[in-house]
Design an enzyme around this catalytic site. Structure first.
Site: not given
Ligand code: NAI
Length: 398
Positions: A129, A150, A162, A200
């Site tokens: 993001s 994205h 995006e 954003n």
């Molecule tokens: P989340 O915390 O729900 O999920 C992240 C997952 O990645 C977790 O299950 C974690 O165990 C895993 N993880 C962390 N480090 C890891 C690694 N080195 N190798 C493998 N798995 C790993 O986070 P979320 O919200 O799903 O966000 C993920 C990405 O998406 C981030 O880059 C965030 O900025 C982006 N994003 C999030 C949005 C949101 O509204 N939550 C919207 C759009 C993008």
């Protein structure tokens, strides 16, 4: 050259959290075999259970029959861990999308490790993001295969995606990803690799200017929310939306855009929100934010003063339009993609450029100039393009 990502392409998703699990579901529902990995086994279990539940819901709602839902579930391969052995499972993927923790070094490390196992022409996409796609492409041996895709949360529901090429991204990959997202039923827009991409970035004043109005005591949160929904036509007011998103998440995005914009005062975060975060008043999820939640929570009543409400709406909407016009001038996105992004990504009642044309560029300019004069702050500086259109009498949305 990157390979075409056809409907029979195998898709990889790394990170099985809120976003990764959702993205994997979208790919599987559109016929792809999907490999989904996470560093934490519980995340995989949760994602798997989520997919089973989501398919049961599709059947219940009559959108899929049971055999079709089972076929979707059969397309997933869940991978526990992201060590070298586990990543080898991704060798046959035409596209791997990462949705792991928002940390540049971790994401760079993952892409470097993936480059060791995937085909030379396979594509690496990031769901980041706030990080620069260039910083990820720059860490790869073949930066031309790296791109931002994205999604918005929840990925299976939100239409907007995006697509963000970095400097090094192969130009043909943009069209390829756009077409793939259309096949996945999404509304793709192309954004420049600039802080906050489209949504954003453009949405910042929705929160920031509302917080400023609140901080000055012009109106309370309930009145600002009432004005923005009832008079402005937004689905949610800024304060209820901040509480819904989580003040910690919303504050982190604002801070990251502000820092990445070299501390441009237009994006300055609000102390009020920082104090909420410091107090643990994160919003709905913690039971208290700008508002209180729970059965006994007192409700806040707005002052339904229409004249005051109009002033608030004009001010926030003028800031949003200015942000959109500036993004057009700085080539963050095409005017058409910008309008699509704000209506499909955050459900704005109308595109901001069209809204500016409806109000008149001169009227929007006058609102900003009067704020700039009153406060003497660069925060309210009108976009040069807004000035030009106001002076020449053209349209903001060509
Ligand atoms: P989340 O915390 O729900 O999920 C992240 C997952 O990645 C977790 O299950 C974690 O165990 C895993 N993880 C962390 N480090 C890891 C690694 N080195 N190798 C493998 N798995 C790993 O986070 P979320 O919200 O799903 O966000 C993920 C990405 O998406 C981030 O880059 C965030 O900025 C982006 N994003 C999030 C949005 C949101 O509204 N939550 C919207 C759009 C993008």
């Amino acid at each position: 050259m990157t390979r075409a990502i056809g409907s029979d392409a195998v898709i990889g998703v790394i990170g099985a959290g809120a976003m990764g699990a959702g993205i994997a579901q979208v790919a599987a529902q559109h016929g792809h075999r999907v490999f989904l990995a996470d560093a934490i086994p519980q995340a995989i279990t949760k994602a798997m259970e989520g997919h089973i539940k989501a398919m049961a819901r599709e059947v219940e709602k009559g959108r899929l029959d049971r055999p079709a839902a089972d076929a979707v579930l059969k397309r997933f391969t869940y991978v526990n861990g992201v060590g070298a052995d586990e990543l080898r499972e991704f060798a046959g993927c035409a596209l791997v999308i990462e949705a792991i923790v928002e940390d540049l070094h971790t994401k760079q490390g993952l892409f470097k490790a993936l480059e060791q196992v995937i085909a030379p022409d396979a594509v690496l996409a990031t769901n980041t993001s706030s990080l620069s796609v260039a910083a990820l492409a720059g860490a790869c041996a073949h930066g031309d295969r790296v791109i931002g895709i994205h999604f918005f949360n929840p990925a299976p529901v939100m239409a907007l995606v995006e697509v963000i090429p970095a400097l090094a991204t192969a130009p043909a990959l943009v069209a390829e990803c756009r077409a793939l997202m259309e096949r996945w039923g999404k509304v793709p827009v192309v954004a420049a690799d600039t802080p906050g991409f489209i949504v954003n970035r453009i949405a910042r004043p929705f929160y920031g200017e509302a917080l400023r109005i609140f901080e000055e005591g012009i109106a309370d949160a309930a009145t600002i929310d009432w004005a923005m929904t009832t008079l402005g036509g937004f689905r949610m007011g800024p304060f209820e939306l901040m509480d819904f998103i989580g003040n910690d998440v919303n504050y982190a995005v604002t801070r990251s855009v502000f820092e990445a914009m070299y501390f441009d005062p237009r994006y300055r975060p609000a102390l009020t929100q920082r104090r909420l975060v410091e107090s643990g008043w994160l919003g709905r999820k913690s039971g208290r934010g700008h508002y209180m939640y729970g059965t006994d929570a007192p409700t806040s009543q707005p002052t339904q003063d229409e004249a005051l409400g109009r002033v608030i709406v004009d001010r926030i909407v003028a800031m949003l339009i200015n942000e959109a016009v500036d993004a057009v001038q700085l080539r963050v996105a095409s005017p058409a993609d910008l309008e699509l992004a704000m209506t499909k990504g955050v459900n704005y009642p109308r595109g901001l450029l069209a809204w500016g044309d409806q109000l008149g560029a001169s009227a929007v300019l006058a609102t900003l100039e009067s704020l700039q004069q009153e406060y003497g702050e660069d925060r309210y500086r009108p976009s040069p393009l807004l000035r030009r259109v106001a002076k020449q009498g053209g349209k903001l949305l060509p």
